[in-house]
Design an enzyme around this catalytic site. Structure first.
Site, PDB file in Angstrom:
ATOM      1  CB  CYS A   1      -0.924   0.011   1.208  1.00  0.00           C
ATOM      2  SG  CYS A   1      -2.135  -1.332   1.190  1.00  0.00           S
TER       3      CYS A   1
ATOM      4  CB  VAL B   1       5.736 -23.271  -5.711  1.00  0.00           C
ATOM      5  CG1 VAL B   1       4.999 -24.613  -5.723  1.00  0.00           C
ATOM      6  CG2 VAL B   1       6.499 -23.081  -4.402  1.00  0.00           C
TER       7      VAL B   1
ATOM      8  NE  ARG C   1      -0.676  -7.284  -6.430  1.00  0.00           N
ATOM      9  CZ  ARG C   1      -1.753  -7.216  -5.667  1.00  0.00           C
ATOM     10  NH1 ARG C   1      -2.382  -6.069  -5.507  1.00  0.00           N
ATOM     11  NH2 ARG C   1      -2.205  -8.290  -5.055  1.00  0.00           N
TER      12      ARG C   1
ATOM     13  CD  GLU D   1     -13.044   3.955 -13.552  1.00  0.00           C
ATOM     14  OE1 GLU D   1     -13.828   3.045 -13.901  1.00  0.00           O
ATOM     15  OE2 GLU D   1     -11.951   3.748 -12.990  1.00  0.00           O
TER      16      GLU D   1
ATOM     17  N   GLY E   1      -7.293  -2.846 -11.886  1.00  0.00           N
ATOM     18  CA  GLY E   1      -7.642  -3.970 -11.023  1.00  0.00           C
ATOM     19  C   GLY E   1      -6.634  -5.094 -11.103  1.00  0.00           C
TER      20      GLY E   1
ATOM     21  CB  SER F   1     -11.641 -28.560  -3.128  1.00  0.00           C
ATOM     22  OG  SER F   1     -10.586 -28.292  -4.039  1.00  0.00           O
TER      23      SER F   1
ATOM     24  N   PRO G   1      -7.893 -31.601   1.456  1.00  0.00           N
ATOM     25  CG  PRO G   1      -7.792 -33.855   2.072  1.00  0.00           C
ATOM     26  CD  PRO G   1      -8.139 -32.956   0.922  1.00  0.00           C
TER      27      PRO G   1
ATOM     28  CB  ALA H   1      -6.013 -20.693  -0.645  1.00  0.00           C
TER      29      ALA H   1
ATOM     30  CE1 TYR I   1     -17.980  17.962  22.519  1.00  0.00           C
ATOM     31  CE2 TYR I   1     -18.734  17.836  24.801  1.00  0.00           C
ATOM     32  CZ  TYR I   1     -18.498  18.577  23.655  1.00  0.00           C
ATOM     33  OH  TYR I   1     -18.744  19.919  23.635  1.00  0.00           O
TER      34      TYR I   1
END
Length: 567
Positions: free
Chosen positions: A48, A86, A139, A184, A249, A279, A281, A285, A443
């Site tokens: 960021c 990997v 990125r 945009e 994106g 999915s 066992p 992720a 306050y």
């Protein structure tokens, strides 16, 4: 677990999710063998912060490094292997194929638990000229290093995409003296916001010299003779620029998951359960690579945010160690669960803080949710009598059935994030607008008000649900047959008013009731909504049919002018 036999946890990818998973696993299991593989040169860095590194706000690249392989090794006894990819997973044998990107050597590693934190990759659409020099993405640290070098010799830039990162990049490039254009595809900047809220951001960008091209897409890039680029757009025009940054994106990096046939969701991310279990066992992720459930709509979506990624890493690690202990016959507390996201986010654009949580109005409608109301308010961030009060423009969305908070957006120059954080915290506890009006918040004159903006939002919404206040829909006013009654002062009215509005100041309203129709709906408007509410209570008790236009002329301005900005 058997102290004599180490369990192996292999993690593919670092940054937020993978690094958090690795360190949490170590805190829970001193005897586990933990190895983290990272394709890039840095295992954990502040993604960021990249726009601010390009803009010289963060001047040292080293400041972006959250943790180094040496720190992981010395502090946590975690083996981190950077520039190591990997390339394959054998689910039957629980082996991964690993390639050292520096030497080209290939090796195989066994796992008891495998965590995929492969993140996401920037979207580069298949357009003519997309691979020309001068077209950048931001990125990674190497990405930002290249862009920083290019910016030093540039006078203009086009930011393709007006999302959070795109606007942060636009601000930083403008701060370096570049002429910046934001292109945009949507008819507004910051698509997660509703258009009338995004208006404030567009207005600030234009005031600060950024050119906005909304509702327009790039269709091709060509190299200019002598350097630079020309962008051909969907409106048939050309934009010339020294460089281009793509910020349209990211998509989940699921190549590994797809090759080993893990289940993917409709949005293209890895499908996981509340424990971040895939999915398979033996595979988990976390982070930008997974699909998550929206806590409000229940829909699966992609949400590349650092906060959720960190939490997911911790939860996956907890579940892995819990499983190890249970298999060894040891007692273990139930693991944490990941119950979805609100999408709480914040950014700053030329001194304007933009924060949001939950779901926008347009997203609610897309999800088929119609039984909600929206209120607008524009309170000061602290009391007006104390010097320096700045307005916060707020929109609160809530269920008309039970008052549950569905979303909130806020924009202003001071203390905006704090208000959205309070509302996000309330939403995590399934709080209602009735709770907001009762919250006891700090306050003092320089910090807030006895009725904090959060309280005010709750009070207005609660008044609606209790039947003390009826709201008109801003989207319907162009076709309404109702009388629009403006209760501001004559001077305020003369400075700008809604078409065909009647002006009767609040202070004289009681003496002029005979001027109002009893058989026609009356829509009340004032500056920001407060005087209209007072008038509504008076008129309702006198037998009139009244509703108010929430947020007053301040909100009216955004509904009218947001279409002008988009055009």
């Amino acid at each position: 677990m058997n102290p004599g036999k180490k369990k192996r946890i292999l993690i593919v990818g670092g940054v937020a999710g993978g690094a958090s998973c690795a360190t949490r696993a170590r805190r829970l299991c001193e005897n586990c063998d933990i190895v983290l593989f990272e394709r890039g040169p840095h295992v954990s860095f502040a993604n960021c912060g990249l726009p601010y590194f390009v803009g010289d706000v963060i001047q040292s690249e080293a400041k972006l490094l959250v943790a180094t392989p040496q720190l992981f090794r010395e502090r946590f006894n975690i083996d981190v292997r950077t520039e190591t990819e990997v390339v394959a997973i054998n689910r039957e044998t629980r082996m991964i194929e690993v390639r050292d990107l520096r030497s080209g050597e290939v090796d195989f590693e066994h796992y008891d638990a495998l965590v995929l934190a492969t993140g996401a990759t920037p979207i580069r659409p298949s357009l003519p000229g997309i691979d020309l020099p001068g077209i950048h993405v931001v990125r990674t640290i190497p990405d930002s290093r290249k862009l920083k070098a290019a910016v030093s010799n540039a006078g203009s830039a086009v930011m393709v995409g007006g999302g959070f990162i795109g606007l942060e990049m636009a601000e930083n490039l403008a701060g370096l003296g570049l002429k910046v254009t934001v292109l945009e595809l949507a008819n507004q900047v910051l698509p997660p916001l509703d258009p009338e809220m995004a208006f404030y951001v567009a207005e600030r960008l234009q005031t600060c010299g950024v050119q906005l091209r909304l509702g327009e897409a790039v269709e091709a890039f060509t190299a200019k003779e002598g350097g630079g680029l020309s962008l051909q757009t969907s409106r048939g025009s050309a934009i010339e620029s020294d460089l281009v940054i793509l910020g349209i994106g990211v998509r989940p990096e699921v190549s590994l998951a797809r090759k080993c046939s893990l289940e993917l969701g409709e949005r293209g991310g890895i499908r996981v359960d509340e424990f971040l279990h895939t999915s398979d066992p033996n595979i988990w992720a976390v982070g930008d690579v997974v699909e998550v459930k929206n806590r409000i709509t229940g829909e699966w979506q992609l949400m590349p945010l650092a906060g959720p990624a960190n939490r997911q890493g911790r939860i996956a690690a907890s579940h892995i160690i819990y499983g190890f202990r249970c298999k060894a016959g040891q007692d273990a507390p139930p693991p944490l669960t990941f119950d979805g996201i609100l999408g709480t986010a914040v950014c700053e654009v030329f001194g304007l803080t933009v924060a949001t949580t939950g779901v926008s109005e347009k997203a609610l409608r897309r999800a088929g949710i119609e039984d909600f109301q929206a209120v607008f308010l524009h309170p000061g961030h602290h009391v007006s009598y104390f010097p320096g009060a700045k307005p916060i423009h707020m929109k609160l969305l809530f269920s008309v059935r039970d008052g549950r908070i569905l979303g909130a957006q806020a924009i202003g120059e001071a203390d905006v994030a704090r208000r959205i954080d309070v509302i996000a915290t309330a939403m995590m506890q399934d709080a209602t607008v009735y709770d907001l009006e009762e919250f006891e918040l700090c306050y003092a004159p320089q910090f807030g008000a006895a009725k904090d903006p959060v309280n005010m939002a709750g009070m207005i919404a609660s008044n609606v649900l209790r039947g003390d206040l009826a709201l008109a829909n801003w989207n319907d006013i162009s076709n309404t047959d109702a009388l629009i009654l403006d209760v501001r002062s004559p001077a305020e009215f003369d400075a700008g008013y809604m078409p065909d509005a009647l002006n009767i100041p609040l202070e004289t309203l009681r003496e002029r009731l005979a001027e109002l129709p009893v058989d026609r709906e009356i829509l009340l408007v004032c500056g920001v909504g407060q005087r209209a509410y007072y008038a509504a209570r008076t008129l309702k008790q006198a037998g009139f049919q009244v509703s108010i236009l929430s947020g007053g002329m301040q909100t009216y301005r955004t509904f009218v002018k947001s279409t002008d900005v988009a055009g």
